[in-house]
Design a protein around this motif. Structure first.
Motif, mmCIF file in Angstrom:
data_model
loop_
_atom_site.group_PDB
_atom_site.id
_atom_site.type_symbol
_atom_site.label_atom_id
_atom_site.label_comp_id
_atom_site.label_asym_id
_atom_site.label_seq_id
_atom_site.Cartn_x
_atom_site.Cartn_y
_atom_site.Cartn_z
ATOM 1 N N ARG A 44 0.725 -1.242 0.010
ATOM 2 C CA ARG A 44 0.106 -0.204 0.189
ATOM 3 C C ARG A 44 0.832 1.050 -0.085
ATOM 4 N NH1 ARG A 44 -5.197 -0.851 0.984
ATOM 5 N NH2 ARG A 44 -5.760 -2.801 1.985
ATOM 6 N N GLU A 45 0.213 2.359 -0.711
ATOM 7 C CA GLU A 45 0.936 3.692 -0.503
ATOM 8 C C GLU A 45 0.612 4.346 0.663
ATOM 9 O OE1 GLU A 45 3.025 4.683 -3.139
ATOM 10 O OE2 GLU A 45 2.781 2.535 -3.629
ATOM 11 N N ILE A 46 -0.544 4.154 1.145
ATOM 12 C CA ILE A 46 -0.903 4.951 2.694
ATOM 13 C C ILE A 46 -0.551 3.905 3.715
ATOM 14 C CG2 ILE A 46 -2.741 5.982 3.681
ATOM 15 C CD1 ILE A 46 -3.813 6.915 0.933
ATOM 16 N N LEU A 47 0.071 4.445 4.641
ATOM 17 C CA LEU A 47 0.433 3.546 5.788
ATOM 18 C C LEU A 47 -0.153 4.195 7.440
ATOM 19 C CD1 LEU A 47 3.851 2.959 4.713
ATOM 20 C CD2 LEU A 47 2.136 1.424 4.176
ATOM 21 N N ASP A 48 -0.633 3.157 7.932
ATOM 22 C CA ASP A 48 -0.622 3.451 9.377
ATOM 23 C C ASP A 48 0.279 3.356 10.121
ATOM 24 O OD1 ASP A 48 -3.811 3.962 9.377
ATOM 25 O OD2 ASP A 48 -4.059 2.000 9.201
ATOM 26 N N LEU A 49 0.724 4.346 11.194
ATOM 27 C CA LEU A 49 1.813 4.220 11.992
ATOM 28 C C LEU A 49 1.441 4.278 13.355
ATOM 29 C CD1 LEU A 49 4.372 6.468 10.213
ATOM 30 C CD2 LEU A 49 4.169 3.909 10.005
ATOM 31 N N PRO A 50 0.643 3.043 14.028
ATOM 32 C CA PRO A 50 0.339 3.177 15.495
ATOM 33 C C PRO A 50 1.634 3.654 16.344
ATOM 34 C CG PRO A 50 0.120 0.931 14.614
ATOM 35 C CD PRO A 50 0.836 1.946 13.360
ATOM 36 N N VAL A 51 1.278 4.454 17.238
ATOM 37 C CA VAL A 51 2.593 4.894 17.857
ATOM 38 C C VAL A 51 3.165 3.917 18.863
ATOM 39 C CG1 VAL A 51 2.991 6.106 20.199
ATOM 40 C CG2 VAL A 51 1.361 6.948 18.555
ATOM 41 N N ASP A 52 2.537 2.982 19.493
ATOM 42 C CA ASP A 52 3.496 2.079 20.291
ATOM 43 C C ASP A 52 4.049 0.882 19.475
ATOM 44 O OD1 ASP A 52 2.664 3.187 22.744
ATOM 45 O OD2 ASP A 52 0.824 1.756 23.038
ATOM 46 N N TYR A 53 3.427 0.351 18.329
ATOM 47 C CA TYR A 53 4.235 -0.585 17.507
ATOM 48 C C TYR A 53 5.158 0.236 16.645
ATOM 49 C CZ TYR A 53 4.424 -4.413 14.027
ATOM 50 O OH TYR A 53 4.990 -5.478 13.333
ATOM 51 N N THR A 54 5.069 1.252 16.197
ATOM 52 C CA THR A 54 6.048 2.081 15.655
ATOM 53 C C THR A 54 7.042 2.397 16.151
ATOM 54 O OG1 THR A 54 4.314 3.117 14.013
ATOM 55 C CG2 THR A 54 6.287 4.216 13.959
ATOM 56 N N MET A 55 7.180 2.641 17.496
ATOM 57 C CA MET A 55 8.136 3.044 18.614
ATOM 58 C C MET A 55 8.959 1.872 18.462
ATOM 59 S SD MET A 55 6.540 5.630 21.110
ATOM 60 C CE MET A 55 7.725 4.945 22.288
ATOM 61 N N ARG A 56 8.229 0.633 18.848
ATOM 62 C CA ARG A 56 8.953 -0.534 19.064
ATOM 63 C C ARG A 56 9.690 -0.975 17.717
ATOM 64 N NH1 ARG A 56 4.785 -3.899 21.397
ATOM 65 N NH2 ARG A 56 4.377 -4.244 19.289
ATOM 66 N N MET A 57 9.010 -1.173 16.619
ATOM 67 C CA MET A 57 9.642 -1.557 15.284
ATOM 68 C C MET A 57 10.888 -0.404 14.883
ATOM 69 S SD MET A 57 8.509 -4.266 15.106
ATOM 70 C CE MET A 57 9.083 -5.098 13.824
ATOM 71 N N ALA A 58 10.498 0.664 15.208
ATOM 72 C CA ALA A 58 11.682 1.775 14.933
ATOM 73 C C ALA A 58 12.862 2.074 15.748
ATOM 74 C CB ALA A 58 11.055 2.995 14.454
ATOM 75 N N PHE A 59 12.786 1.317 16.997
ATOM 76 C CA PHE A 59 13.821 1.355 18.018
ATOM 77 C C PHE A 59 13.540 2.893 18.766
ATOM 78 C CE2 PHE A 59 15.334 -1.786 15.090
ATOM 79 C CZ PHE A 59 14.963 -3.015 16.028
ATOM 80 N N ILE A 60 12.468 3.484 18.608
ATOM 81 C CA ILE A 60 12.322 4.991 19.171
ATOM 82 C C ILE A 60 11.790 4.682 20.351
ATOM 83 C CG2 ILE A 60 11.304 7.040 18.990
ATOM 84 C CD1 ILE A 60 11.567 6.699 15.861
ATOM 85 N N GLY A 61 12.559 5.416 21.590
ATOM 86 C CA GLY A 61 12.251 5.155 22.982
ATOM 87 C C GLY A 61 11.020 6.116 23.546
ATOM 88 N N SER A 62 10.807 7.143 22.796
ATOM 89 C CA SER A 62 9.557 8.151 23.245
ATOM 90 C C SER A 62 8.664 8.817 22.133
ATOM 91 C CB SER A 62 10.331 9.275 23.944
ATOM 92 O OG SER A 62 10.900 10.382 22.994
ATOM 93 N N GLN A 63 7.390 8.924 22.652
ATOM 94 C CA GLN A 63 6.586 9.628 21.753
ATOM 95 C C GLN A 63 7.047 10.951 21.141
ATOM 96 O OE1 GLN A 63 2.636 9.529 23.351
ATOM 97 N NE2 GLN A 63 2.539 7.307 23.716
ATOM 98 N N HIS A 64 7.634 11.556 21.979
ATOM 99 C CA HIS A 64 8.027 12.795 21.535
ATOM 100 C C HIS A 64 9.250 12.884 20.485
ATOM 101 C CE1 HIS A 64 9.124 17.366 22.107
ATOM 102 N NE2 HIS A 64 10.384 16.747 22.228
ATOM 103 N N THR A 65 10.089 11.945 20.721
ATOM 104 C CA THR A 65 11.151 11.641 19.640
ATOM 105 C C THR A 65 10.277 11.155 18.203
ATOM 106 O OG1 THR A 65 12.669 11.190 21.128
ATOM 107 C CG2 THR A 65 13.203 10.431 18.874
ATOM 108 N N LEU A 66 9.452 10.229 18.492
ATOM 109 C CA LEU A 66 8.688 9.711 17.207
ATOM 110 C C LEU A 66 8.110 10.876 16.515
ATOM 111 C CD1 LEU A 66 7.748 7.613 15.472
ATOM 112 C CD2 LEU A 66 5.798 7.278 17.035
ATOM 113 N N ALA A 67 7.460 11.748 17.276
ATOM 114 C CA ALA A 67 6.798 12.798 16.656
ATOM 115 C C ALA A 67 7.675 13.664 15.965
ATOM 116 C CB ALA A 67 5.840 13.762 17.601
ATOM 117 N N ASN A 68 8.841 14.084 16.551
ATOM 118 C CA ASN A 68 9.888 14.927 16.001
ATOM 119 C C ASN A 68 10.509 14.479 14.798
ATOM 120 O OD1 ASN A 68 9.322 16.993 17.810
ATOM 121 N ND2 ASN A 68 11.057 16.412 19.113
#
Length: 154
Positions: A44-68
């Motif tokens: 698909r071209e349009i993707l859902d990025l759920p916060v918790d799952y995306t943080m886990r899979m992208a190895f990002i530790g905080s929602q603030h870092t993910l949003a930035n």
């Protein structure tokens, strides 16, 4: 377009974009790579990025870092944000201009097609949430852990 081409495009953009050279961190690449992986998995071209799952899979530790990181990828023209929901996730797609510049994509910005895909994603998201709720009940009952693509016992 495969994952290698999309990753190569990221590095090509870093070479030519001075703002990225200064500000780009590992979490930007990790998030972008995860978006490419999702795109290739789903087709698909349009993707859902759920916060918790995306943080886990992208190895990002905080929602603030993910949003930035999402904001930076948008600012650099790598992705487009189609819809944001507070605390739940974001709908994104890799930017058409970026694909055309680096991957010689024949993608075009047909609003009707993109809107149709967005509506289709919304339907799938609602079904996925219903499935997730049912699977969460299974966790409580059978002590199972959920992974995308199925349920696995420990």
């Amino acid at each position: 377009m495969n994952g290698y081409q999309l990753t190569k495009a990221f590095y090509d953009e870093v070479e030519s974009n001075e703002a990225m050279q200064i500000a780009c961190k590992a979490h930007h690449l990790s998030l972008y790579t995860w978006i490419c992986e999702l795109r290739n998995r789903s087709g698909r071209e349009i993707l859902d990025l759920p916060v918790d799952y995306t943080m886990r899979m992208a190895f990002i530790g905080s929602q603030h870092t993910l949003a930035n990181a999402i904001e930076d990828l948008v600012k650099w023209g790598l992705i487009e944000v189609l819809m944001k929901t507070k605390g739940q996730g974001t709908k994104v797609r890799i930017a058409f201009a970026f694909l055309q510049k680096h991957c010689k994509s024949d993608a075009n910005e047909e609003g009707a097609f993109a809107e149709m895909q967005l509506q289709k994603c919304n339907c799938i998201s609602a079904k996925a949430m219903q499935m997730k709720c049912k699977q969460l009940k299974l966790i409580k009952l059978k002590k199972l852990y959920i992974y995308i693509g199925g349920v696995k016992k420990f």
